[in-house]
Motif scaffolding. Structure first.
Motif, PDB file in Angstrom:
ATOM      1  N   ARG A  51      -7.566  -8.072  -2.028  1.00  0.00           N
ATOM      2  CA  ARG A  51      -7.358  -6.361  -1.794  1.00  0.00           C
ATOM      3  C   ARG A  51      -7.491  -6.154  -3.753  1.00  0.00           C
ATOM      4  O   ARG A  51      -8.585  -5.392  -4.422  1.00  0.00           O
ATOM      5  N   ILE A  52      -7.159  -6.825  -4.392  1.00  0.00           N
ATOM      6  CA  ILE A  52      -6.418  -7.094  -5.937  1.00  0.00           C
ATOM      7  C   ILE A  52      -8.271  -7.520  -6.583  1.00  0.00           C
ATOM      8  O   ILE A  52      -8.714  -6.695  -7.617  1.00  0.00           O
ATOM      9  N   LYS A  55     -10.969  -4.690  -5.757  1.00  0.00           N
ATOM     10  CA  LYS A  55     -11.144  -3.343  -6.030  1.00  0.00           C
ATOM     11  C   LYS A  55     -12.058  -3.372  -7.475  1.00  0.00           C
ATOM     12  O   LYS A  55     -12.481  -2.707  -7.633  1.00  0.00           O
ATOM     13  N   ALA A  58     -15.565  -4.802  -7.141  1.00  0.00           N
ATOM     14  CA  ALA A  58     -16.142  -3.777  -6.568  1.00  0.00           C
ATOM     15  C   ALA A  58     -16.085  -2.410  -7.852  1.00  0.00           C
ATOM     16  O   ALA A  58     -17.002  -1.855  -7.976  1.00  0.00           O
ATOM     17  N   GLY A  59     -15.246  -2.073  -8.740  1.00  0.00           N
ATOM     18  CA  GLY A  59     -15.264  -1.407  -9.578  1.00  0.00           C
ATOM     19  C   GLY A  59     -15.760  -2.094 -11.182  1.00  0.00           C
ATOM     20  O   GLY A  59     -16.248  -1.205 -11.719  1.00  0.00           O
TER      21      GLY A  59
END
Length: 237
Positions: A51-52, A55, A58-59
């Protein structure tokens, strides 16, 4: 650099950097995830790492896309300001300008850069030749249209034709004067490789009609001269 900035080419360079960075992130996603896994504490579950990573990835990807798509993005403005400040510093500081020239020379003299430039030129030349030979290509159509326009312009403008003729004539004279030794060596070397039969055949092909005209004239003139001498001899005796 000043010319590039004035034409906005530094923003095009930034676009290339942004696109390249996004491509690197996309193509090396698995390796980046593995790096995160190797740096993450052993007690952090893989699901949390996933998940990290998702994120962060994607960021960063979205950020690069935003800068690339928005011509008025604040990052672009900051980049523009810093590049223009660098141009001004180079203009005002001889020391900084000298260092920049030294760095440029080092980069251009690097074997990898020279090899890349040679490959780039070879690829560009190959693509240019292919595009020129392809009658359906955009480049071929543009070149054909340009040649037609040039021909039409020359046909309609007598003064321009005279100028072009004079320029071509002067250029040929200058080239012959500059490379007369090389041209003489080339001609002499080529002729020296001909045998007698080959030389006579080549000369006959180039000036055969003129030689035939000379032969006919010689025969006629010789015959008339002989006839005149014979007539004079008969009258005299």
């Amino acid at each position: 650099l000043e010319v590039a900035v004035a034409g906005g080419h530094h923003q095009a360079a930034l676009d290339a950097v942004l696109a390249g960075s996004a491509g690197l992130l996309e193509h090396n996603q698995a390796e980046l995830r593995a790096r995160l896994d190797s740096q993450s504490p052993w007690w952090v579950p893989d699901a949390v790492d996933d998940r990290i990573f998702a994120k962060v990835h994607a960021g960063v990807t979205n950020f690069l896309a935003e800068v690339g798509e928005d011509p008025d993005h604040h990052v672009r403005r900051q980049f523009d300001e810093r590049v223009r400040a660098l141009v001004e510093d180079l203009r005002r500081s001889p020391e900084l300008s000298a260092k920049a020239e030294e760095l440029k020379a080092q980069v251009l003299d690097h074997p990898s850069v020279q090899a890349w430039a040679a490959t780039l030129w070879s690829d560009a030349r190959h693509a240019l030749v292919e595009a020129t030979a392809d009658e359906t290509s955009e480049l071929h159509r543009h070149l054909e249209a340009a040649v037609v326009r040039l021909g039409e312009t020359l046909a309609a403008d007598a003064d321009l034709r005279r100028k072009v003729d004079a320029w071509v004539e002067q250029t040929v004279v200058d080239l012959l004067h500059q490379y007369r030794a090389e041209v003489a060596d080339l001609v002499a070397g080529t002729v020296s490789r001909w045998d007698a039969t080959d030389a006579s055949r080549r000369i006959e092909l180039q000036v055969g009609r003129d030689l035939q005209y000379i032969r006919i004239n010689g025969t006629v003139v010789g015959g008339l001269a002989g006839l005149a001498l014979h007539a004079i001899g008969e009258l005299a005796f």
